[in-house]
Write a protein that holds these residues in place. Structure first.
Motif, short mmCIF file in Angstrom:
data_model
loop_
_atom_site.label_atom_id
_atom_site.label_comp_id
_atom_site.label_asym_id
_atom_site.label_seq_id
_atom_site.Cartn_x
_atom_site.Cartn_y
_atom_site.Cartn_z
N VAL A 123 5.20 -13.69 -11.19
CA VAL A 123 5.51 -12.70 -10.15
C VAL A 123 4.57 -12.82 -8.96
CG1 VAL A 123 5.66 -10.23 -9.67
CG2 VAL A 123 6.67 -11.15 -11.74
N PHE A 124 3.31 -13.11 -9.21
CA PHE A 124 2.37 -13.40 -8.11
C PHE A 124 1.22 -14.23 -8.66
CE2 PHE A 124 0.82 -9.58 -10.09
CZ PHE A 124 -0.56 -9.62 -9.98
N SER A 134 0.68 2.25 -14.32
CA SER A 134 -0.23 3.13 -13.59
C SER A 134 -1.42 3.54 -14.45
CB SER A 134 0.51 4.36 -13.04
OG SER A 134 0.97 5.17 -14.09
N PRO A 142 11.41 -11.70 -9.96
CA PRO A 142 10.19 -11.20 -9.31
C PRO A 142 10.46 -10.23 -8.15
CG PRO A 142 10.00 -13.55 -9.70
CD PRO A 142 11.41 -13.17 -10.04
N HIS A 168 12.49 -4.26 -9.09
CA HIS A 168 11.60 -3.10 -9.03
C HIS A 168 10.31 -3.35 -9.83
CE1 HIS A 168 10.20 0.98 -9.25
NE2 HIS A 168 10.29 0.96 -10.56
N ILE A 213 8.02 -5.75 -8.05
CA ILE A 213 7.34 -5.09 -6.92
C ILE A 213 6.18 -4.23 -7.44
CG2 ILE A 213 7.65 -3.33 -5.12
CD1 ILE A 213 10.56 -4.48 -4.80
N LEU A 214 6.45 -3.48 -8.52
CA LEU A 214 5.38 -2.62 -9.08
C LEU A 214 4.22 -3.46 -9.60
CD1 LEU A 214 7.03 0.20 -11.23
CD2 LEU A 214 6.07 0.35 -8.94
N ARG A 232 3.13 -6.29 -8.63
CA ARG A 232 2.29 -6.77 -7.50
C ARG A 232 1.47 -5.63 -6.93
NH1 ARG A 232 6.82 -10.36 -6.45
NH2 ARG A 232 7.84 -8.77 -5.21
N GLU A 233 2.10 -4.46 -6.82
CA GLU A 233 1.34 -3.31 -6.28
C GLU A 233 0.14 -2.98 -7.17
OE1 GLU A 233 1.52 -1.46 -3.47
OE2 GLU A 233 3.02 -2.88 -2.75
N PHE A 234 0.35 -3.00 -8.47
CA PHE A 234 -0.75 -2.67 -9.40
C PHE A 234 -1.62 -3.88 -9.71
CE2 PHE A 234 2.16 0.89 -10.67
CZ PHE A 234 1.29 1.93 -10.39
N LEU A 279 15.11 -4.90 -1.71
CA LEU A 279 14.19 -5.53 -2.68
C LEU A 279 13.57 -6.78 -2.07
CD1 LEU A 279 16.21 -5.12 -6.01
CD2 LEU A 279 14.18 -3.84 -5.31
N GLN A 297 5.02 -7.72 0.58
CA GLN A 297 3.90 -7.99 -0.35
C GLN A 297 3.43 -9.44 -0.29
OE1 GLN A 297 6.07 -6.67 -3.91
NE2 GLN A 297 4.55 -5.06 -4.14
N GLN A 298 4.39 -10.35 -0.03
CA GLN A 298 4.06 -11.77 -0.08
C GLN A 298 4.66 -12.48 1.13
OE1 GLN A 298 5.79 -12.70 -4.00
NE2 GLN A 298 3.70 -13.19 -4.65
N PRO A 302 3.05 2.51 -5.22
CA PRO A 302 3.74 3.19 -6.32
C PRO A 302 3.14 4.54 -6.66
CG PRO A 302 2.35 1.42 -7.17
CD PRO A 302 2.21 1.40 -5.68
N HIS A 312 9.38 2.53 -1.05
CA HIS A 312 9.82 1.94 -2.31
C HIS A 312 9.99 2.99 -3.40
CE1 HIS A 312 9.15 -0.32 -6.22
NE2 HIS A 312 10.30 -0.74 -5.77
#
Lengths: 138, 205
Positions: free
Chosen positions: A11-12, A60, A73, A76, A79-80, A82-84, B100, B107-108, B179, B185
């Motif tokens: 994913v990243f 979280s 990737p 949803h 995305i989460l 990557r955010e975390f 999406l 992000q990228q 988040p 989002h």
């Protein structure tokens, strides 16, 4: 070279390489139970996939790594993660099996096989490649 | 047959299920109830086995989804038979895919064919992504309005999107995808899940 048990989309890219015992989470109750057990950080979490939206509380609360059996990737969950900044391998398949996930036409046996092979194993995630995420025996 | 929930309980449990884990104040910010009232509803839902309250936050139990689904089938039968809504939902699926992709591009960034984390130093790039997001959010106006004609609570999504976009315009770029905040989002995800439940549909892979 370490034994690669499974591979999927990374994913990243990250140098983080979390290790832990794989825990297969099938339902929101499994997630609640794991969070309440206080042992979240000991496990790499295995879920069915992109449609698994119940994982958010685990992310979280400090989940260290995630493996999914379906999903992209861009989903949803991607995305989460990557955010975390939680390393995440999506649509993982077993390296010793020919079974692959195909959107809309994957039978139950595919998921059962992956869960059976990985659940309870001590693994490390290798997410350094820009495309392939690896689940390595630890 | 699964019994259905009364309306304020549906709204509270629905928001809890959308957020997956939340305290009373976060739920009260979305439903038209005071935090104390939400607290009371949560305690009653917990007593009924539909939620677990631990350390100031509540989580839905596995029994929550079927109960919400049964209730939605009853209270949103009119929405499910509304051709205007259904036509707008078809468009939403396309808009959702674009959202999406746009979130991922926030992000990228693509550098020589390799995706690397967006370090947000290129204001022009970020600006383009933000305007694309604004356009995509704008495309939900018709659907939100059509849903709100059946149940006024859907209008809160328009307010939440507007608040997030205003914050982003003020330079608070966490409101794009964080988040842990009421970001674009977060609101989009909750709207999508809520829409699926309202219509009795499953999330596509």
């Amino acid at each position: 070279m370490a034994d690669v048990l499974a591979e999927g989309y990374n994913v990243f890219d990250t140098k983080k390489s979390p290790s832990g015992t794989v825990k297969y989470l099938e339902s929101p109750a499994d997630v609640i139970g794991l969070i309440q057990s206080g042992k979240l950080a000991e496990h790499i979490l295995l879920v069915r996939g992109g449609t698994t939206t119940f994982l958010a509380p685990a992310l979280s609360m400090g989940a260290i790594g995630v493996i999914t059996m379906s999903g992209a990737p861009e989903s949803h969950l991607g995305i989460l993660s990557r955010e975390f900044q939680t390393p995440c391998v999506m649509t993982a398949h077993l390296t010793n099996s020919d079974s692959r996930y195909v959107v809309g036409s994957t039978d139950e046996a595919h998921f059962v096989e992956i869960a059976r092979e990985l659940d309870g194993k001590k693994v490390r995630l290798d997410c350094t490649d820009d495309e392939v995420g690896r689940v390595v025996a630890d | 047959m699964t019994t259905t929930l009364a309306k304020p309980d549906y709204d509270v449990l629905n928001v809890l299920a959308l957020k997956k884990m939340a305290g009373a104040p976060a739920i009260a910010a979305v439903v038209e109830l005071s935090p104390d009232d939400v607290e009371e509803r949560l305690a009653s839902l917990a007593a009924g086995g539909l939620a677990v309250v631990a350390g100031g936050a509540a989580l839905p139990t596995d029994e929550a989804e079927p109960r919400l689904a049964a209730t939605a089938a009853e209270i949103y039968a009119g929405v499910r038979g509304d051709d205007d809504v259904l036509a707008l939902v078809e468009q939403f699926e396309k808009t959702n895919a674009a959202l999406l992709t746009t979130m991922s591009s926030w992000q990228q960034v693509d550098v020589g064919g390799r995706k690397v984390a967006n370090d947000h130093t290129d204001a022009a790039y970020d600006g383009k992504v933000i305007s694309r997001l604004e356009r995509l959010v704008g495309r939900l106006d018709g659907l939100i309005a059509a849903l709100a004609r059946h149940d006024a609570r859907f209008a809160t999504y328009a307010t939440r999107f507007a608040t997030a976009l205003a914050g982003i315009d003020d330079g608070d770029h966490d409101l794009v995808s964080s988040p842990t905040r009421d970001s674009i989002h977060t609101v989009w995800f909750e709207f999508h899940e809520d829409l699926l439940r309202t219509l009795g549909r499953e999330r596509a892979e």
